[in-house]
Design a protein around this motif. Structure first.
Motif, mmCIF file in Angstrom:
data_model
loop_
_atom_site.group_PDB
_atom_site.id
_atom_site.type_symbol
_atom_site.label_atom_id
_atom_site.label_comp_id
_atom_site.label_asym_id
_atom_site.label_seq_id
_atom_site.Cartn_x
_atom_site.Cartn_y
_atom_site.Cartn_z
ATOM 1 N N ALA A 107 -4.517 7.261 -0.564
ATOM 2 C CA ALA A 107 -3.870 8.432 -0.288
ATOM 3 C C ALA A 107 -4.485 9.507 -0.049
ATOM 4 O O ALA A 107 -4.276 10.647 0.509
ATOM 5 N N GLY A 108 -6.006 9.335 -0.320
ATOM 6 C CA GLY A 108 -7.017 10.349 0.011
ATOM 7 C C GLY A 108 -7.464 10.190 1.396
ATOM 8 O O GLY A 108 -8.417 10.929 2.059
ATOM 9 N N LEU A 109 -7.200 9.205 2.214
ATOM 10 C CA LEU A 109 -7.594 9.121 3.647
ATOM 11 C C LEU A 109 -6.830 10.325 4.460
ATOM 12 O O LEU A 109 -5.735 10.727 4.131
ATOM 13 N N PRO A 110 -7.699 10.413 5.460
ATOM 14 C CA PRO A 110 -7.053 11.553 6.339
ATOM 15 C C PRO A 110 -5.869 10.879 7.360
ATOM 16 O O PRO A 110 -5.801 9.480 7.354
ATOM 17 N N TRP A 111 -5.032 11.540 7.924
ATOM 18 C CA TRP A 111 -4.212 11.154 8.613
ATOM 19 C C TRP A 111 -4.428 9.930 9.661
ATOM 20 O O TRP A 111 -3.495 9.071 9.671
ATOM 21 N N LEU A 163 0.846 -1.127 -0.029
ATOM 22 C CA LEU A 163 0.021 -0.071 0.118
ATOM 23 C C LEU A 163 0.978 1.333 0.029
ATOM 24 O O LEU A 163 1.958 1.192 0.586
ATOM 25 N N THR A 164 0.528 2.185 -0.749
ATOM 26 C CA THR A 164 1.261 3.441 -0.787
ATOM 27 C C THR A 164 0.259 4.545 -0.597
ATOM 28 O O THR A 164 -0.880 4.342 -1.184
ATOM 29 N N VAL A 165 0.944 5.876 -0.182
ATOM 30 C CA VAL A 165 0.200 7.043 -0.174
ATOM 31 C C VAL A 165 0.902 7.861 -1.299
ATOM 32 O O VAL A 165 0.347 9.214 -1.578
ATOM 33 N N VAL A 166 2.121 7.642 -1.811
ATOM 34 C CA VAL A 166 2.693 8.564 -2.908
ATOM 35 C C VAL A 166 2.957 7.423 -4.156
ATOM 36 O O VAL A 166 3.014 6.283 -3.941
#
Length: 464
Positions: free
Chosen positions: A417-421, A64-67
């Motif tokens: 990537a669109g989830l809040p922190w 899983l990646t956020v970037v």
């Protein structure tokens, strides 16, 4: 002069605590490296959350990646990710055991216990051979797949030699360790119908997902039978010589691959956003590839966000089951699922003892399988509920994301990537707990084992 009876007790960590600590320290070390300015493309370094999420996903071999891995990280950052994947897949404690073995040529009893906790080895005497075998087998498979991929990228797509080798090495390590990281912005969607890319990666994923004990046993049997060609055809791969673990993992893997391929291909056959535009051979290849990835790794050759809800539900089940124990796969493991199945089958038939392949399962195995499954379901439900409170995303997408993180699969409908922190922190915790396993994680935080010297009288509640 020390008084009699006044002894100083040295606190020694439980092996499970050492494993958890090792993984945590490696994650934070990788986070620090990924926050360096030269790890990210552009000015400045990555944020703490971006680096922590990526490091956790790499060490826990999730994917899983956020970037965007292909464009966000520099070659240095990608090398760090690759190292974290290799260390995480191989196992922190197994890696430390190999280093100690190379230096001291032997393993201490405590080192063997620690390695046994990581590799799920049955006997302490087997740890040394298992760890050495893991190194040799891992390198052999990764080098072979890397060469195949590099040649395809170079000859089939005109990539420069250096670039082709790097692509081959990265995706080989990522696939065998079931990580799912790719150096393309669309993962492997650009190679969906290329069997020369998809099949070697799928083979590496399957081998890594079998678990090291299974691979080691099959390798030893093949080498032993190869010395006596007269009996090779009669005895080759005879399941009677396999352990129960190997029988369950191999048969379960074949069954789930076939069922997963048939289900995904059938449901998505006419979906214009996934398999619809492909010919029948392309549909079968993509269906098989996604069936392989769903159970253990996170590569995708189609857009997961465009899948039918029924397909996502079926993939939820496959992800939760996962692959073989003591390997790079995640999930509750095939053996756990098989034990639950045989328990149900025994109860339905009205029998008392749970028998599998001519052997009786101990009640301790029953309790372990039930405990792991219920803990997994409880963690996933709690995480999904928390994500629902933080976002307005649909339940099927959030449940898919939570299971993918806990089972260290890495497939995503595109919402990570669109989830809040807060949501990303939940996924980090899911990946960490899922990689180590609920039982290992729980035992690591327990202060000590509590044994009772008595038994209470039996009483049976009404079930059902």
């Amino acid at each position: 002069m020390r008084e009699r009876g006044n002894t100083t007790k040295r606190h020694r960590l439980h092996p499970a605590q050492v494993v958890v600590s090792g993984f945590a320290l490696t994650i934070f070390g990788g986070t620090a490296l990924l926050m360096l300015p030269n790890a990210r493309v552009g000015p400045g370094g990555a944020s703490f959350l971006e680096a922590l999420f990526t490091a956790t996903s790499a060490v826990c071999v999730t994917g899983l990646t956020v970037v965007d891995t292909a464009v966000y990280w520099t070659p240095f950052g990608q090398v760090v990710i690759l190292m974290l994947i290799q260390i995480g897949g191989f196992g922190i404690m197994s890696f430390a055991s190999v280093v100690g073995l190379a230096i001291a040529r032997k393993l201490s009893l405590r080192s063997r216990i620690t390695a046994a906790a990581e590799t799920k080895s049955v006997g302490l005497a087997d740890v040394k051979g298992l760890v050495v075998g893991v190194v040799r087998i891992s390198l052999a498979i990764e080098v072979t797949v890397a060469m195949m991929l590099a040649l395809r990228f170079m000859l089939g797509y005109g990539e420069p030699v250096g670039r082709a080798i790097w692509l081959g090495v990265f995706h080989s390590v990522s696939s065998f360790n079931n990580a799912g990281f790719a150096l393309f912005s669309d993962n492997l969607m650009g190679y969906a119908t290329d069997a020369w890319i998809c099949l070697p990666i799928a083979a590496a994923v399957i081998l890594g997902g079998l678990g090291f004990p299974v691979i080691v046993q099959l390798r030893r049997q093949l080498r032993r039978q190869g010395r006596d060609p007269r009996h090779w055809l009669q005895q080759a791969w005879s399941i009677r010589t396999w352990t129960m673990n190997t029988r369950i993992v191999v048969s379960g893997t074949l069954a789930l691959l076939i069922l997963g391929t048939a289900y995904i291909t059938a449901v998505e056959w006419s979906n214009p956003n996934t398999l619809g535009p492909l010919d029948w051979s392309g549909k079968l290849l993509v269906g098989f590839f996604q069936s392989v990835q769903t159970r253990t790794a996170g590569f995708n050759s189609i857009d997961i966000g465009q899948l039918d809800s029924a397909t996502l539900l079926g993939m939820d089940v496959l992800m939760l089951i996962g692959g073989g124990p003591a390997g790079t796969a995640g999930g509750i493991k095939i053996t756990t699922f098989a034990v639950l199945f045989f328990i149900i089958w025994t109860e339905v038939r009205g029998q008392v003892a749970v028998n599998v392949f001519g052997k009786r399962l101990s009640r301790a195995v029953h309790r372990e399988a039930i405990t792991i499954s219920l803990l997994a379901v409880g963690v996933i439900i709690a995480a999904t509920a928390a994500l629902m409170l933080l976002t307005d995303i649909s339940l099927d997408a959030l449940l898919f994301e939570a299971i993918s993180a806990f089972a260290t699969v890495g497939l995503s409908t595109g919402i990570t990537a669109g989830l809040p922190w807060g949501g990303q922190v939940i996924l980090i915790l899911l990946m960490f707990i899922g990689r180590l396993g609920p039982i290992t994680f729980a035992s690591a935080i327990a202060l000590r084992e509590r044994r009772t010297t008595y038994e209470l009288p039996k009483e049976r509640p009404i079930i059902g």
